[in-house]
Design a protein around this motif. Structure first.
Motif, PDB file in Angstrom:
ATOM      1  N   ALA A 559       0.843  -1.199   0.000  1.00 31.17           N
ATOM      2  CA  ALA A 559       0.000   0.000   0.000  1.00 31.17           C
ATOM      3  C   ALA A 559       0.880   1.252   0.000  1.00 31.17           C
ATOM      4  O   ALA A 559       0.592   2.232  -0.700  1.00 31.17           O
ATOM      5  N   LEU A 560       1.964   1.209   0.773  1.00 31.45           N
ATOM      6  CA  LEU A 560       2.914   2.326   0.788  1.00 31.45           C
ATOM      7  C   LEU A 560       3.543   2.490  -0.593  1.00 31.45           C
ATOM      8  O   LEU A 560       3.616   3.609  -1.125  1.00 31.45           O
ATOM      9  N   LEU A 561       3.991   1.383  -1.194  1.00 35.03           N
ATOM     10  CA  LEU A 561       4.593   1.467  -2.528  1.00 35.03           C
ATOM     11  C   LEU A 561       3.588   1.982  -3.553  1.00 35.03           C
ATOM     12  O   LEU A 561       3.961   2.700  -4.492  1.00 35.03           O
ATOM     13  N   THR A 562       2.313   1.627  -3.369  1.00 34.06           N
ATOM     14  CA  THR A 562       1.276   2.121  -4.272  1.00 34.06           C
ATOM     15  C   THR A 562       1.142   3.638  -4.156  1.00 34.06           C
ATOM     16  O   THR A 562       1.026   4.342  -5.168  1.00 34.06           O
ATOM     17  N   GLN A 563       1.176   4.141  -2.924  1.00 36.54           N
ATOM     18  CA  GLN A 563       1.105   5.582  -2.714  1.00 36.54           C
ATOM     19  C   GLN A 563       2.306   6.281  -3.358  1.00 36.54           C
ATOM     20  O   GLN A 563       2.153   7.320  -4.006  1.00 36.54           O
ATOM     21  N   VAL A 564       3.474   5.704  -3.181  1.00 38.99           N
ATOM     22  CA  VAL A 564       4.691   6.287  -3.772  1.00 38.99           C
ATOM     23  C   VAL A 564       4.580   6.295  -5.293  1.00 38.99           C
ATOM     24  O   VAL A 564       4.864   7.299  -5.952  1.00 38.99           O
ATOM     25  N   GLN A 565       4.150   5.168  -5.861  1.00 40.36           N
ATOM     26  CA  GLN A 565       4.086   5.055  -7.320  1.00 40.36           C
ATOM     27  C   GLN A 565       3.040   5.992  -7.921  1.00 40.36           C
ATOM     28  O   GLN A 565       3.244   6.582  -8.982  1.00 40.36           O
ATOM     29  N   GLN A 566       1.922   6.142  -7.237  1.00 42.49           N
ATOM     30  CA  GLN A 566       0.820   6.920  -7.805  1.00 42.49           C
ATOM     31  C   GLN A 566       0.919   8.413  -7.518  1.00 42.49           C
ATOM     32  O   GLN A 566       0.448   9.227  -8.310  1.00 42.49           O
ATOM     33  N   LYS A 567       1.516   8.787  -6.384  1.00 42.59           N
ATOM     34  CA  LYS A 567       1.432  10.180  -5.953  1.00 42.59           C
ATOM     35  C   LYS A 567       2.756  10.935  -5.930  1.00 42.59           C
ATOM     36  O   LYS A 567       2.776  12.140  -5.734  1.00 42.59           O
ATOM     37  N   VAL A 568       3.872  10.220  -6.119  1.00 40.21           N
ATOM     38  CA  VAL A 568       5.187  10.861  -6.138  1.00 40.21           C
ATOM     39  C   VAL A 568       5.777  10.712  -7.536  1.00 40.21           C
ATOM     40  O   VAL A 568       5.630   9.652  -8.163  1.00 40.21           O
ATOM     41  N   PRO A 569       6.430  11.741  -8.075  1.00 41.17           N
ATOM     42  CA  PRO A 569       7.058  11.603  -9.401  1.00 41.17           C
ATOM     43  C   PRO A 569       8.043  10.433  -9.420  1.00 41.17           C
ATOM     44  O   PRO A 569       8.595  10.049  -8.388  1.00 41.17           O
ATOM     45  N   ALA A 570       8.259   9.883 -10.599  1.00 43.28           N
ATOM     46  CA  ALA A 570       9.244   8.807 -10.738  1.00 43.28           C
ATOM     47  C   ALA A 570      10.592   9.301 -10.242  1.00 43.28           C
ATOM     48  O   ALA A 570      10.951  10.462 -10.424  1.00 43.28           O
ATOM     49  N   ASN A 574      20.409  10.434  -8.811  1.00 45.54           N
ATOM     50  CA  ASN A 574      20.812  11.528  -9.680  1.00 45.54           C
ATOM     51  C   ASN A 574      22.301  11.450 -10.012  1.00 45.54           C
ATOM     52  O   ASN A 574      23.117  11.111  -9.158  1.00 45.54           O
ATOM     53  N   ILE A 575      22.648  11.761 -11.253  1.00 41.88           N
ATOM     54  CA  ILE A 575      24.067  11.820 -11.624  1.00 41.88           C
ATOM     55  C   ILE A 575      24.580  13.246 -11.597  1.00 41.88           C
ATOM     56  O   ILE A 575      25.772  13.489 -11.658  1.00 41.88           O
ATOM     57  N   ASP A 576      23.649  14.200 -11.534  1.00 41.48           N
ATOM     58  CA  ASP A 576      24.042  15.597 -11.570  1.00 41.48           C
ATOM     59  C   ASP A 576      24.361  16.084 -10.165  1.00 41.48           C
ATOM     60  O   ASP A 576      23.958  15.488  -9.167  1.00 41.48           O
ATOM     61  N   GLU A 577      25.069  17.188 -10.099  1.00 44.47           N
ATOM     62  CA  GLU A 577      25.524  17.714  -8.818  1.00 44.47           C
ATOM     63  C   GLU A 577      24.383  18.396  -8.070  1.00 44.47           C
ATOM     64  O   GLU A 577      23.501  18.986  -8.668  1.00 44.47           O
ATOM     65  N   GLY A 578      24.377  18.283  -6.757  1.00 46.97           N
ATOM     66  CA  GLY A 578      23.443  19.045  -5.948  1.00 46.97           C
ATOM     67  C   GLY A 578      22.534  18.192  -5.092  1.00 46.97           C
ATOM     68  O   GLY A 578      22.327  18.479  -3.923  1.00 46.97           O
ATOM     69  N   THR A 579      21.968  17.129  -5.641  1.00 49.35           N
ATOM     70  CA  THR A 579      21.064  16.292  -4.871  1.00 49.35           C
ATOM     71  C   THR A 579      21.205  14.846  -5.307  1.00 49.35           C
ATOM     72  O   THR A 579      21.536  14.558  -6.455  1.00 49.35           O
ATOM     73  N   ASN A 580      20.907  13.937  -4.383  1.00 55.76           N
ATOM     74  CA  ASN A 580      21.038  12.516  -4.670  1.00 55.76           C
ATOM     75  C   ASN A 580      19.846  11.983  -5.452  1.00 55.76           C
ATOM     76  O   ASN A 580      19.926  10.934  -6.072  1.00 55.76           O
ATOM     77  N   SER A 581      18.729  12.713  -5.412  1.00 54.23           N
ATOM     78  CA  SER A 581      17.494  12.222  -6.010  1.00 54.23           C
ATOM     79  C   SER A 581      17.063  13.054  -7.213  1.00 54.23           C
ATOM     80  O   SER A 581      17.065  14.287  -7.160  1.00 54.23           O
ATOM     81  N   LEU A 582      16.704  12.340  -8.268  1.00 52.21           N
ATOM     82  CA  LEU A 582      16.147  12.961  -9.459  1.00 52.21           C
ATOM     83  C   LEU A 582      14.679  12.573  -9.535  1.00 52.21           C
ATOM     84  O   LEU A 582      14.341  11.390  -9.534  1.00 52.21           O
ATOM     85  N   SER A 592      11.612  19.900  -9.425  1.00 54.08           N
ATOM     86  CA  SER A 592      12.609  20.463  -8.510  1.00 54.08           C
ATOM     87  C   SER A 592      12.191  20.400  -7.046  1.00 54.08           C
ATOM     88  O   SER A 592      13.029  20.354  -6.154  1.00 54.08           O
ATOM     89  N   LYS A 593      10.887  20.367  -6.789  1.00 53.01           N
ATOM     90  CA  LYS A 593      10.427  20.365  -5.403  1.00 53.01           C
ATOM     91  C   LYS A 593       9.141  19.567  -5.267  1.00 53.01           C
ATOM     92  O   LYS A 593       8.201  19.740  -6.053  1.00 53.01           O
ATOM     93  N   LEU A 594       9.099  18.705  -4.268  1.00 54.78           N
ATOM     94  CA  LEU A 594       7.903  17.907  -4.005  1.00 54.78           C
ATOM     95  C   LEU A 594       6.901  18.728  -3.187  1.00 54.78           C
ATOM     96  O   LEU A 594       7.277  19.622  -2.431  1.00 54.78           O
ATOM     97  N   THR A 595       5.631  18.396  -3.342  1.00 51.36           N
ATOM     98  CA  THR A 595       4.607  19.035  -2.522  1.00 51.36           C
ATOM     99  C   THR A 595       4.716  18.514  -1.092  1.00 51.36           C
ATOM    100  O   THR A 595       5.394  17.503  -0.821  1.00 51.36           O
ATOM    101  N   LYS A 596       4.033  19.172  -0.167  1.00 52.45           N
ATOM    102  CA  LYS A 596       4.069  18.745   1.233  1.00 52.45           C
ATOM    103  C   LYS A 596       3.505  17.327   1.383  1.00 52.45           C
ATOM    104  O   LYS A 596       4.017  16.527   2.176  1.00 52.45           O
ATOM    105  N   LYS A 597       2.465  17.016   0.631  1.00 50.01           N
ATOM    106  CA  LYS A 597       1.884  15.674   0.694  1.00 50.01           C
ATOM    107  C   LYS A 597       2.877  14.633   0.176  1.00 50.01           C
ATOM    108  O   LYS A 597       3.024  13.547   0.755  1.00 50.01           O
ATOM    109  N   GLN A 598       3.563  14.965  -0.928  1.00 48.76           N
ATOM    110  CA  GLN A 598       4.568  14.050  -1.482  1.00 48.76           C
ATOM    111  C   GLN A 598       5.746  13.889  -0.525  1.00 48.76           C
ATOM    112  O   GLN A 598       6.283  12.789  -0.371  1.00 48.76           O
TER     113      GLN A 598
END
Length: 625
Positions: A559-570, A574-582, A592-598
């Motif tokens: 259920a958690l993975l379903t929420q992640v898959q449906q409500k959070v961007p893929a 990250n290979i670029d500098e600045g953040t570990n997550s793309l 560039s920025k997730l919503t508070k719910k995400q």
């Protein structure tokens, strides 16, 4: 006599120091493959890290001298080892945009398999060079060895101890309070957290290798506690209950679920600045148009197959691990007991990989995952591959043979089972001499010297296209519910005309589809096509997508993975500098920025991932029930 002895000793140590300088430069050049850039790093922008590399190389040379007490023998070993290291680093960077790392050492268990991925031309050149080095130093040892310095046992122990202490100190290289960290920082060493290749370009491959010796699997998330984890389980029990009201199938193990990782599969026509004269994958394009499908964000380019496989099977995300964890299969799973994965939901499970079973430590990993049987080219007797044919122009087992083995496995069980197939047909190198290859490639996305590789790759995946359609046709003939998750793990590292940072998203997108066979569709155990949240996903989204496709009820974890898959961007590492997550939205645009719910969903996801991997395991027995 004393003056002669001192003079010879002085010459020896000058030679060792100069050798360390030369080898240090060669390693930098092997990493960057750019003479001007290497000279700039070594002599201008990163002099201190280069000098630190030289010092370490000299100590290694000294340690070898202390170990063997033979100058020319030690020299031969020193030059042979670093010649191999330089070539290996060059080849890995060229194909995967990543330097040699400590996690790669497990691959040495299968030297034959590694050598099979190197072109005969490179093997010949390197082989001749190594033979010349060895012959020269053997002759020098024979005629001049007795005139060189020889040390007593105490001196030799000191030499060996110095290099041991030096290398051992890097265990604390990522600890901000350690002396090693402070020395490295003072020298200008910069750990580019999101880009290990950039670290190697800047610091040199040796310092990057040593700096990644110790693995911090994952940083402890804020708020982690037993109470917090129990509240998360309770929360997703409620989410699961809500999801399950709309789903009819209760027992996943009654169905057959197949994960197919198609080696290096990604449509070359989608790569920027690449144009093909004809479509190499018309069948798969047609399949994708009629079933659940889209693009998958890969956390690798040119390699990292096992990492995508790990995410697919566990639902855990690479971008949430620390940067020192480069390979969960070799650095994490082998230390775990019963790690949570999709196999846990099935009574029968099997893995098929038509290559060496110890690559990426798969034999151990699959056993840890609870997979009952593992067939590969090394297994014998009842576990021997039933089909191992290759295409006429290729060296690896064909996808057609791999699919036949999978069909054989399906028919071994009347009921349901889980099957994990990792193909090998389209693995590098792409130097096949195809007869009358119909594919021609134009565009600036590939250099002239690599253009034939893209054309060969296109021909290769065309074979996959045909055999995949035939495989699905065979699945439709089987009278039991079967759902297939099919995906490419990463792009091949052959698009050398493009700037990978400029086209970060496009060069990390592969193809995927989820297909339910005719029986599953006709008996309400499989959907034809899901349309919501499928355009762009990630490997950790395959389990929840498959369960939705199968109309299957979920556990709190799923259920958690379903929420992640449906409500959070893929997401991807990250290979670029600045953040570990793309993060990438359904239009393949960077978020560039997730919503508070995400952010809240991701916080829960991170806490669960930490608890299941390196945390206390508070919820291991409850979240997947």
């Amino acid at each position: 006599m004393r003056r002669k002895f001192n003079f010879i000793g002085l010459v020896q140590f000058i030679f060792m120091i100069l050798s360390a300088f030369v080898v240090g430069f060669i390693l930098n050049f092997a990493q960057t493959n750019d003479l001007i850039f290497s000279k700039q790093i070594v002599f201008q922008s990163n002099v201190n890290t280069y000098l630190l590399t030289v010092l370490i190389l000299f100590l290694i040379y000294l340690g070898l001298y202390g170990l063997f007490n033979r100058f020319f023998v030690s020299s031969a070993i020193f030059f042979v080892f670093f010649a191999i290291y330089a070539v290996a680093d060059y080849l890995k960077v060229k194909s995967r945009s990543e330097p040699i790392l400590p996690s790669d050492l497990v691959m040495l268990k299968n030297t034959k398999g590694l050598l099979g991925m190197v072109t005969p031309k490179i093997m010949t050149i390197v082989g001749i060079f190594l033979v010349v080095i060895i012959v020269v130093f053997v002759l020098l040892e024979k005629f001049f060895g007795k005139k060189m310095l020889h040390f007593n046992y105490i001196t030799r122990i000191v030499f060996v101890a110095l290099v041991a202490i030096c290398i051992g100190s890097f265990y604390k290289a990522n600890d901000a309070d350690s002396v090693t960290y402070k020395i490295l920082t003072k020298a200008g060493y910069t750990n580019y957290a999101s880009n290990v290749n950039q670290s190697a370009n800047s610091n040199g491959p040796m310092l990057t290798f040593l700096g990644n010796m110790h693995v911090d699997v994952m940083d402890k998330p804020e708020g982690y506690s037993k109470e917090k984890m129990e509240s998360i389980v309770k929360k997703y029990q409620g989410v699961a209950k809500s999801i399950n009201r709309k789903r009819s199938n209760k027992n996943l193990s009654k169905q057959t679920l197949i994960f197919v990782l198609s080696e290096s599969f990604a449509d070359p026509a989608r790569v920027p600045n690449i144009k093909l004269n004809k479509d190499p994958i018309p069948n798969i394009h047609n399949i994708k148009s009629k079933t659940t499908s889209g693009l998958m964000m890969s956390s690798g380019y040119g390699g990292g197959t096992a990492n995508m496989e790990y995410m697919s099977l566990t639902g855990l995300a690479m971008n949430q691990f620390s940067d020192s964890l480069q390979s969960p299969y070799t650095q994490l799973v082998s230390k775990q007991d019963n790690p949570l994965n999709i196999t846990n939901s099935f009574k029968t499970s099997a893995a098929i990989h038509p290559f060496h079973g110890n690559f990426y430590n798969r034999s151990t990993v699959y056993e840890k995952f609870g997979i009952k049987t593992f067939r590969n080219i090394d297994t014998t007797g009842s576990l021997k591959l039933k089909y191992a044919d290759t295409l006429p122009e290729m060296e690896y087992v064909s996808d057609e043979s791999a699919y036949k083995d999978t069909l054989w496995q399906i028919n071994q069980k009347k009921g349901g089972q889980f099957i994990n197939l990792v193909t090998m047909q389209n693995h590098m190198p792409y130097t096949n001499n195809y007869t009358n290859n119909p594919y021609k490639v134009t565009g600036s996305g590939v250099s002239d010297k690599s253009r034939s590789q893209v054309e060969n790759f296109s021909r290769s995946i065309n074979y996959t296209d045909d055999s995949t359609k035939e495989f699905l046709d065979e699945l439709d003939k089987i009278d039991k519910p079967i759902t297939l998750v099919w995906y490419g793990d990463h792009l091949p590292g052959i698009y050398d005309g493009n700037n990978i940072y400029q086209y970060n998203v496009q060069e990390h997108e592969t193809d995927y589809f989820i297909y339910s066979n005719k029986y599953a569709r006709e008996h309400d155990e499989g959907t034809t096509k899901l349309n919501s949240n499928t355009q762009v996903t990630d490997p950790n989204g395959f389990i929840p997508l498959a369960l939705e496709q199968m109309d299957q009820k979920v556990t709190p974890y799923y259920a958690l993975l379903t929420q992640v898959q449906q409500k959070v961007p893929a997401m991807a590492k990250n290979i670029d500098e600045g953040t570990n997550s793309l993060y990438v939205n359904k239009k393949s645009q960077t978020v560039s920025k997730l919503t508070k719910k995400q952010q809240k969903i991701m916080s829960d996801y991170q806490l669960v991932q930490y608890d299941l991997t390196v945390g206390k395991g508070y919820i291991r027995k409850t979240i997947n029930k």
